[in-house]
Each structure stands twice: as structure tokens, then as C-alpha cells.
Write an enzyme that holds these catalytic residues in place. Sequence first.
Site, PDB file in Angstrom:
ATOM      1  N   GLY A  43       0.784  -1.244   0.000  1.00 38.25           N
ATOM      2  CA  GLY A  43       0.000   0.000   0.000  1.00 38.25           C
ATOM      3  C   GLY A  43       0.808   1.282   0.000  1.00 38.25           C
ATOM      4  O   GLY A  43       0.309   2.338  -0.365  1.00 38.25           O
ATOM      5  N   GLU A  97       3.642   4.119   5.879  1.00 34.58           N
ATOM      6  CA  GLU A  97       2.406   3.331   5.822  1.00 34.58           C
ATOM      7  C   GLU A  97       1.338   4.079   5.036  1.00 34.58           C
ATOM      8  O   GLU A  97       1.297   5.310   5.054  1.00 34.58           O
ATOM      9  CB  GLU A  97       1.862   3.112   7.243  1.00 34.58           C
ATOM     10  CG  GLU A  97       2.107   1.748   7.822  1.00 34.58           C
ATOM     11  CD  GLU A  97       1.260   0.640   7.224  1.00 34.58           C
ATOM     12  OE1 GLU A  97       0.826   0.737   6.063  1.00 34.58           O
ATOM     13  OE2 GLU A  97       1.037  -0.347   7.939  1.00 34.58           O
ATOM     14  N   ASP A 101      -4.666   1.447  11.241  1.00 36.65           N
ATOM     15  CA  ASP A 101      -6.020   1.117  11.695  1.00 36.65           C
ATOM     16  C   ASP A 101      -5.903   0.547  13.118  1.00 36.65           C
ATOM     17  O   ASP A 101      -5.843   1.296  14.089  1.00 36.65           O
ATOM     18  CB  ASP A 101      -6.646   0.148  10.704  1.00 36.65           C
ATOM     19  CG  ASP A 101      -8.071  -0.225  11.039  1.00 36.65           C
ATOM     20  OD1 ASP A 101      -8.672   0.434  11.892  1.00 36.65           O
ATOM     21  OD2 ASP A 101      -8.601  -1.190  10.443  1.00 36.65           O
ATOM     22  N   VAL A 151     -11.594   2.294   3.218  1.00 42.70           N
ATOM     23  CA  VAL A 151     -11.252   3.172   2.094  1.00 42.70           C
ATOM     24  C   VAL A 151     -10.335   2.462   1.095  1.00 42.70           C
ATOM     25  O   VAL A 151      -9.609   1.533   1.450  1.00 42.70           O
ATOM     26  CB  VAL A 151     -10.581   4.478   2.585  1.00 42.70           C
ATOM     27  CG1 VAL A 151     -11.560   5.308   3.396  1.00 42.70           C
ATOM     28  CG2 VAL A 151      -9.328   4.194   3.413  1.00 42.70           C
ATOM     29  N   ASP A 157      -6.114  -1.149  -1.008  1.00 43.11           N
ATOM     30  CA  ASP A 157      -6.858  -2.110  -1.822  1.00 43.11           C
ATOM     31  C   ASP A 157      -8.049  -2.705  -1.092  1.00 43.11           C
ATOM     32  O   ASP A 157      -8.172  -2.625   0.132  1.00 43.11           O
ATOM     33  CB  ASP A 157      -5.937  -3.279  -2.204  1.00 43.11           C
ATOM     34  CG  ASP A 157      -5.668  -4.197  -1.006  1.00 43.11           C
ATOM     35  OD1 ASP A 157      -5.216  -3.684   0.041  1.00 43.11           O
ATOM     36  OD2 ASP A 157      -5.938  -5.420  -1.104  1.00 43.11           O
TER      37      ASP A 157
HETATM   38  P1  IMP Z   1      -3.486  -2.335  11.028  1.00 42.07           P
HETATM   39  O1  IMP Z   1      -2.458  -3.383  11.346  1.00 42.07           O
HETATM   40  O2  IMP Z   1      -4.874  -2.772  11.439  1.00 42.07           O
HETATM   41  O3  IMP Z   1      -3.148  -0.965  11.555  1.00 42.07           O
HETATM   42  O4  IMP Z   1      -3.605  -2.283   9.468  1.00 42.07           O
HETATM   43  C1  IMP Z   1      -2.718  -1.679   8.630  1.00 42.07           C
HETATM   44  C2  IMP Z   1      -2.903  -2.221   7.232  1.00 42.07           C
HETATM   45  O5  IMP Z   1      -4.247  -2.683   7.031  1.00 42.07           O
HETATM   46  C3  IMP Z   1      -2.720  -1.133   6.194  1.00 42.07           C
HETATM   47  O6  IMP Z   1      -1.390  -1.067   5.771  1.00 42.07           O
HETATM   48  C4  IMP Z   1      -3.653  -1.580   5.096  1.00 42.07           C
HETATM   49  O7  IMP Z   1      -2.999  -2.486   4.242  1.00 42.07           O
HETATM   50  C5  IMP Z   1      -4.772  -2.313   5.795  1.00 42.07           C
HETATM   51  N1  IMP Z   1      -5.974  -1.444   5.996  1.00 42.07           N
HETATM   52  C6  IMP Z   1      -6.440  -0.916   7.148  1.00 42.07           C
HETATM   53  N2  IMP Z   1      -7.551  -0.182   6.935  1.00 42.07           N
HETATM   54  C7  IMP Z   1      -7.791  -0.238   5.608  1.00 42.07           C
HETATM   55  C8  IMP Z   1      -8.787   0.359   4.764  1.00 42.07           C
HETATM   56  O8  IMP Z   1      -9.700   1.106   5.170  1.00 42.07           O
HETATM   57  N3  IMP Z   1      -8.678   0.073   3.428  1.00 42.07           N
HETATM   58  C9  IMP Z   1      -7.706  -0.728   2.909  1.00 42.07           C
HETATM   59  N4  IMP Z   1      -6.757  -1.297   3.670  1.00 42.07           N
HETATM   60  C10 IMP Z   1      -6.785  -1.050   5.007  1.00 42.07           C
END
Ligand code: IMP
Length: 178
Positions: A43, A97, A101, A151, A157
Site C-alpha cells: 500500500g 504506511e 487502523d 477506504v 486495496d
Molecule cells: P493495522 O495493522 O490494522 O493498523 O492495518 C494496517 C494495514 O491494514 C494497512 O497497511 C492496510 O494495508 C490495511 N488497511 C487498514 N484499513 C484499511 C482500509 O480502510 N482500506 C484498505 N486497507 C486497510
Amino acid sequence: MDSFVEEILLSHGEIVRICERLGKKITADYQDKRPVLIGLLKGCIPFLAELIKHIKCDIEIDFMQASSYEGTKSKGTVMVLKDIATPVKDRHLLLIEDIVDTGFTLEEVMHLLQDRGAASIEVVTLLDKPAGRKVIMNPKYIGHEIPNKFVVGFGLDYNEIYRNLDYIGVLKESVYKK
Ligand code: IMP
């Protein structure tokens, strides 16, 4: 507007202006530190490509791929699919990044890089979704804060598609709730 998108959150022009602002800050903070920018695949690609145009000091670049997602949900366990080749002992690192999330991915990657003896580690994220957070994770450089919606675009993606959009939009629920 594309038919699969409910709302545009950031236009291409807005994303470029965000990258200008973040690039200026990073330039000021990292003069003479020669930071290693570690892009988290896949991403980060469009964001990193735009961001580095606005950083006016010496930098290095490398990439890591860590995965915790399936469809629109985080699984909570992180796997390193591709590692960096750069030795990071005593180096200043900037993790690039697309979005933070839950924070699981970055927490795991930061532990790994701390264990290798990095001098400092900060996070640069285009988007921040603070309502989704499950661990303490406070990125130093944030492009834009967004609500807890799924999103796509500009690297982000849904099941590997939509990364090539030049804007960021909210994906219609009808696309993934079938
Ligand atoms: P985390 O480990 O939950 O913080 O997620 C981080 C990764 O999740 C990001 O680098 C994205 O690849 C994916 N991600 C989190 N939210 C979204 C979203 O709304 N759309 C697409 N990918 C997401």
C-alpha cells in the site's frame, strides 16, 4: 465519481499537498541523519513515491511486507512476507504506511526493528483511523485523519484491487457485503 465509491475523502491534489507538508517536516527533522525510509508493501507505493519528491535531504529506501489483513478485516496476527536488506543498527528509521487502523502491523514491525538496534523509529502514515486502534500507536507524521470506514485508492486495496486510483474514497458496502 467511480460507481464503487460512496464518497471521495481526498482528491489527488489534496494528497500531493499533504505530501508537500510532510516532506517539509521530515526534511527539517532529518537533516544530516540520512534516515532509512522503510515502505510497508504494497500500500505504501504511491504515497512513498509522492512523498520522497518533497524530502530535500539525503535518504535511503527499503521495503518490507507484513500482512494481517483478509478482505476488510484485520486478523490480528502479523506475518513478515518480505524483509528489508538494509542493516538498521544505529540508523534512524521512518516507517512509511498507507493507513494505521488497529496498529497491529506497525507494533509488530517496530518491535522487530527495535530488536535489531535502530537508533530511532518513527511512523509516517498517509491516513490515520484512530477509532480502529487496538494497541497504543501514535504516528509522528500523519497526513489525514479519517473516520472508521473502509477506504480504497492511492495504494489501498480491497482484495488487491483499486490500488491504482489516484484519489482516496470510501468503498461502497455493497461491493464487499454480498
Ligand atoms: P493495522 O495493522 O490494522 O493498523 O492495518 C494496517 C494495514 O491494514 C494497512 O497497511 C492496510 O494495508 C490495511 N488497511 C487498514 N484499513 C484499511 C482500509 O480502510 N482500506 C484498505 N486497507 C486497510
